[in-house]
Design a protein around this motif. Structure first.
Motif, mmCIF file in Angstrom:
data_model
loop_
_atom_site.group_PDB
_atom_site.id
_atom_site.type_symbol
_atom_site.label_atom_id
_atom_site.label_comp_id
_atom_site.label_asym_id
_atom_site.label_seq_id
_atom_site.Cartn_x
_atom_site.Cartn_y
_atom_site.Cartn_z
ATOM 1 N N GLU A 52 0.835 -1.204 0.000
ATOM 2 C CA GLU A 52 0.000 0.000 0.000
ATOM 3 C C GLU A 52 0.867 1.250 0.000
ATOM 4 O OE1 GLU A 52 -2.431 -0.688 3.460
ATOM 5 O OE2 GLU A 52 -4.126 -1.326 2.215
ATOM 6 N N ARG A 76 0.822 4.027 -2.873
ATOM 7 C CA ARG A 76 0.575 5.431 -2.527
ATOM 8 C C ARG A 76 1.684 6.325 -3.100
ATOM 9 N NH1 ARG A 76 0.889 4.935 2.596
ATOM 10 N NH2 ARG A 76 -1.130 3.938 2.764
ATOM 11 N N GLN A 77 2.925 5.877 -2.947
ATOM 12 C CA GLN A 77 4.058 6.664 -3.449
ATOM 13 C C GLN A 77 4.009 6.784 -4.974
ATOM 14 O OE1 GLN A 77 6.255 8.373 -1.484
ATOM 15 N NE2 GLN A 77 6.732 9.303 -3.456
ATOM 16 N N LEU A 116 1.386 9.261 -5.943
ATOM 17 C CA LEU A 116 1.849 10.623 -5.699
ATOM 18 C C LEU A 116 2.866 11.041 -6.753
ATOM 19 C CD1 LEU A 116 2.279 10.600 -1.801
ATOM 20 C CD2 LEU A 116 0.589 11.891 -3.145
#
Length: 138
Positions: free
Chosen positions: A127, A131-132, A135
């Protein structure tokens, strides 16, 4: 399919933070001290339901109660919290509390719990990586 063998382990492995919860250790220490939930609750000045919630890992005691219970059960606070320090021995064949079938089931539960913990740790990493990447691509 459950395994029909008992994993031989030391008390440190049996009650470690990786395989046992606070509630597991509290219940084991209380039983080894020869106390039922009602008697233990009375000695601590709490309700039986409170002890049940602690043993079922639905709530945690305050530090003053934790000190009292460690003293009553003759175990260290550290052992209750993490499985490290002075605690109770793991069940062995021939003990009053030893039941091969129950010990095998507990071993299975602890093995599953350990795998689940590892899977949850892995999920958190995946996760985080997702997420990274989201982004970075935004």
């Amino acid at each position: 399919m459950p395994q029909e063998f008992v994993h031989e382990s030391t008390a440190e492995e049996w009650y470690s933070g990786d395989v046992a919860t606070f509630g597991d250790r509290l219940a084991a220490a209380r039983e080894m001290a020869g106390l039922d939930r009602s008697g233990f609750a009375k000695r601590l000045g709490v309700k039986k339901r409170t002890v049940a919630d602690w043993e079922d890992d639905l709530s945690e005691p305050r530090s003053n109660r934790l000190q009292m219970m460690a003293g009553l059960l003759n175990v260290s606070v550290g052992w209750l919290l993490s499985g490290e320090g002075d605690g109770v021995e793991a069940p062995v064949e021939g003990d009053k509390y030893y039941d091969h079938g129950l010990v095998a089931l507990l071993s299975d539960i602890r093995e599953i719990r350990s795998r689940m913990k590892n899977d949850l740790d892995r999920l958190a990493k995946v996760e985080g990586a997702l997420r990274q990447r989201l982004l970075d691509s935004a």
